[in-house]
Design a protein around this motif. Structure first.
Motif, PDB file in Angstrom:
ATOM      1  N   SER A  71       0.835  -1.197   0.000  1.00 10.80           N
ATOM      2  CA  SER A  71       0.000   0.000   0.000  1.00 10.80           C
ATOM      3  C   SER A  71       0.869   1.245   0.000  1.00 10.80           C
ATOM      4  O   SER A  71       1.891   1.298   0.693  1.00 10.80           O
ATOM      5  CB  SER A  71      -0.901   0.021   1.228  1.00 10.80           C
ATOM      6  N   ILE A  72       0.456   2.227  -0.781  1.00  8.18           N
ATOM      7  CA  ILE A  72       1.129   3.516  -0.764  1.00  8.18           C
ATOM      8  C   ILE A  72       0.126   4.578  -0.319  1.00  8.18           C
ATOM      9  O   ILE A  72      -0.984   4.669  -0.860  1.00  8.18           O
ATOM     10  CB  ILE A  72       1.742   3.869  -2.137  1.00  8.18           C
ATOM     11  N   ALA A 109      10.371   3.915  -2.757  1.00 13.36           N
ATOM     12  CA  ALA A 109      10.938   4.879  -1.809  1.00 13.36           C
ATOM     13  C   ALA A 109      12.013   5.747  -2.460  1.00 13.36           C
ATOM     14  O   ALA A 109      12.084   6.962  -2.211  1.00 13.36           O
ATOM     15  CB  ALA A 109      11.505   4.129  -0.610  1.00 13.36           C
ATOM     16  N   ARG A 110      12.865   5.143  -3.296  1.00 15.43           N
ATOM     17  CA  ARG A 110      13.994   5.875  -3.878  1.00 15.43           C
ATOM     18  C   ARG A 110      13.594   6.777  -5.040  1.00 15.43           C
ATOM     19  O   ARG A 110      14.108   7.883  -5.193  1.00 15.43           O
ATOM     20  CB  ARG A 110      15.060   4.892  -4.370  1.00 15.43           C
ATOM     21  N   VAL A 159      10.022   6.913  -6.760  1.00 12.21           N
ATOM     22  CA  VAL A 159       8.652   7.391  -6.939  1.00 12.21           C
ATOM     23  C   VAL A 159       8.273   8.430  -5.892  1.00 12.21           C
ATOM     24  O   VAL A 159       7.672   9.466  -6.217  1.00 12.21           O
ATOM     25  CB  VAL A 159       7.668   6.206  -6.923  1.00 12.21           C
ATOM     26  N   ALA A 160       8.621   8.169  -4.630  1.00 11.99           N
ATOM     27  CA  ALA A 160       8.231   9.096  -3.560  1.00 11.99           C
ATOM     28  C   ALA A 160       8.725  10.523  -3.806  1.00 11.99           C
ATOM     29  O   ALA A 160       7.938  11.486  -3.671  1.00 11.99           O
ATOM     30  CB  ALA A 160       8.706   8.567  -2.217  1.00 11.99           C
ATOM     31  N   PRO A 161      10.007  10.730  -4.172  1.00 11.22           N
ATOM     32  CA  PRO A 161      10.453  12.109  -4.439  1.00 11.22           C
ATOM     33  C   PRO A 161       9.671  12.774  -5.568  1.00 11.22           C
ATOM     34  O   PRO A 161       9.407  13.983  -5.518  1.00 11.22           O
ATOM     35  CB  PRO A 161      11.929  11.935  -4.809  1.00 11.22           C
ATOM     36  N   ARG A 162       9.285  12.004  -6.560  1.00  9.84           N
ATOM     37  CA  ARG A 162       8.500  12.573  -7.659  1.00  9.84           C
ATOM     38  C   ARG A 162       7.118  12.999  -7.168  1.00  9.84           C
ATOM     39  O   ARG A 162       6.573  14.023  -7.598  1.00  9.84           O
ATOM     40  CB  ARG A 162       8.361  11.549  -8.793  1.00  9.84           C
ATOM     41  N   LEU A 163       6.523  12.183  -6.291  1.00  6.52           N
ATOM     42  CA  LEU A 163       5.191  12.494  -5.782  1.00  6.52           C
ATOM     43  C   LEU A 163       5.164  13.798  -4.992  1.00  6.52           C
ATOM     44  O   LEU A 163       4.160  14.523  -4.996  1.00  6.52           O
ATOM     45  CB  LEU A 163       4.685  11.346  -4.904  1.00  6.52           C
ATOM     46  N   LEU A 164       6.265  14.094  -4.328  1.00  6.34           N
ATOM     47  CA  LEU A 164       6.323  15.317  -3.525  1.00  6.34           C
ATOM     48  C   LEU A 164       6.436  16.568  -4.387  1.00  6.34           C
ATOM     49  O   LEU A 164       6.389  17.682  -3.861  1.00  6.34           O
ATOM     50  CB  LEU A 164       7.501  15.242  -2.557  1.00  6.34           C
ATOM     51  N   ASP A 165       6.542  16.368  -5.689  1.00  3.18           N
ATOM     52  CA  ASP A 165       6.794  17.504  -6.586  1.00  3.18           C
ATOM     53  C   ASP A 165       5.711  17.652  -7.657  1.00  3.18           C
ATOM     54  O   ASP A 165       5.949  18.261  -8.699  1.00  3.18           O
ATOM     55  CB  ASP A 165       8.166  17.325  -7.245  1.00  3.18           C
TER      56      ASP A 165
END
Length: 417
Positions: free
Chosen positions: A54-55, A94-95, A97-103
């Motif tokens: 789950s994300i 984590a490496r 996708v997550a940084p992209r989602l924050l942007d």
């Protein structure tokens, strides 16, 4: 409105991942397990419990919206992505996708998906990641705009608000007879799947399968109420081609015989044969479709294996190489591509079936309902799991709740107008 944090939570799928190659090769069953060595890379046994990831997207108002990643039951078969590896998927998410989602701007659904799903190291992200993250982004957009996920799809693809319910298709698993009774008593629109995935279940020259088809039709008459007339849909996992050969005319002849044994019913035959590649599948399925249409048969063929991605679906639809496409949602990837797939089918006068897998979760099933209803697909799968009751409840109730909300929205708009 931006996403301010990303959460990951390991979970379970609602069924098991199965090694289709080993099952087709004749692996025997011992109650629920399969005996023998696995043949598909990644499998440590022929049947393994399905896992999911789950994300959760933490929005600026501290609301958390979720989506679920997983693979399909027969992972690694028919050109599909390999078996779901929760550690690998978690690490990549984590490496990368997550940084992209924050942007990204979570209010702009298709734009957000396009940015988050850009290739990594010149490769497409695993489809399981696209599937789960796109669900979470759809829920985020719906939350921010105080609307339903279906309305986000309608807005993004310039579609009218739907008014029609989408027929629901249930799958039986190996508990065929009991689950057929459940489906008939519940008035399911399309049934029973049948899980005809081995020579033993298909029988010599298909006789065991033909007997099952006749039994389902008879049972429908016995238990169904007046006016109940479901579509009979059987998934044979390529067994027709395996048993009688890969000649399109012989396959079409067999399918016509199946339809003729149960007059008055529309018959769907899913995955009649596996011709080994997407191109071969298209060429030979187109011949089968042409023969069935020329004969005016009540049988329709449904493509699954070798038709995985959005581009595959486009090729089959444009070639008229099927009557109905199973849009296998985790294999397509982004749930936005499921919407695109339905619209491609409609543009080419090919049936669109929003499917998926028994290995999915309640969250992925509910998101699929919104896409199926928004695009007005021809049918959708009751999922997850193989128990009928749970899946039919999850999908059916979500559809009814959605239609109630859309009807209220339509009434409000009319009153304002």
């Amino acid at each position: 409105m931006l996403i301010k944090d990303v959460l990951l939570a390991p979970g379970s799928g609602a069924f098991f991942y199965d090694d289709q190659a080993a099952i087709r090769a004749g692996a025997s069953q011992d109650r629920f397990i399969y005996l023998g060595e696995p043949l598909t890379p990644g499998f440590t046994s022929i049947r393994v419990p399905a896992s999911s990831l789950s994300i959760g997207l933490v929005l600026v108002d501290d609301t958390v919206v979720w989506g679920d990643m997983m693979s399909v039951q027969y992972s690694g078969a028919g050109g599909r992505d390999p078996l779901f590896d929760i550690k690998q998927i978690s690490d990549l998410t984590a490496r990368v996708v997550a940084p992209r989602l924050l942007d990204v701007d979570a209010t702009r659904y298709l734009d957000a998906c396009a940015k988050v799903f850009e290739p990594f190291e010149q490769k497409r992200l695993p489809l399981a990641i696209e599937y789960g993250v796109s669900q979470a982004l759809l829920r985020a957009a719906a939350h921010i705009q105080r609307t339903t996920m279906a309305e986000i799809i309608c807005s993004e693809f310039d579609l009218p608000l739907p008014t029609r319910s989408v027929p629901i298709y249930c799958q039986s698993g190996d508990a065929r007879e009991i689950n057929v009774d459940k489906m008939i008593l519940k008035g399911v629109d399309v049934l029973p799947h049948g899980l005809i995935n081995s020579r033993q279940k298909f029988g010599v020259d298909g006789q065991t399968f033909m007997e099952f088809v006749r039994w389902v039709a008879t049972r429908t008459h016995q238990l169904g109420g007046l006016g109940y007339h479901p579509v009979l849909h059987f998934d044979v996992y390529g067994c027709i081609g395996q048993e009688i050969g890969l000649e399109p005319l012989r396959i079409a002849d067999f399918i016509c015989r199946v339809a003729d044994t149960v007059p008055g019913f529309t018959i769907n035959i899913e995955s009649p044969a596996d011709f080994g590649s997407t191109q071969a599948q298209i060429e030979n399925y187109a011949k089968i479709v042409s023969i069935l249409d020329e004969r005016g048969s009540s049988a329709r063929i449904v493509v699954d294996e070798r038709c995985n991605t959005l581009e595959d679906i486009r090729l089959f639809a444009e070639a008229k190489a099927t009557h109905l496409v199973q849009i296998k949602t985790p294999d397509v990837g982004s749930i936005a591509d499921t919407a695109r797939a339905v619209l491609i089918c409609k543009a080419n006068n090919v049936g669109a079936y929003v499917g998926g897998s028994c290995t999915e979760t309640d969250l992925s099933a509910q998101a699929s309902v919104h896409v199926a209803v928004a695009t007005q697909a021809d049918m959708m799968l009751a999922k997850p799991g193989m128990g009928v009751d749970e899946a039919f409840s999850i999908v059916g109730n979500e559809q009814n709740r959605l239609l109630a909300m859309l009807n209220r929205r339509r009434t409000q708009a009319e009153n304002v107008g």
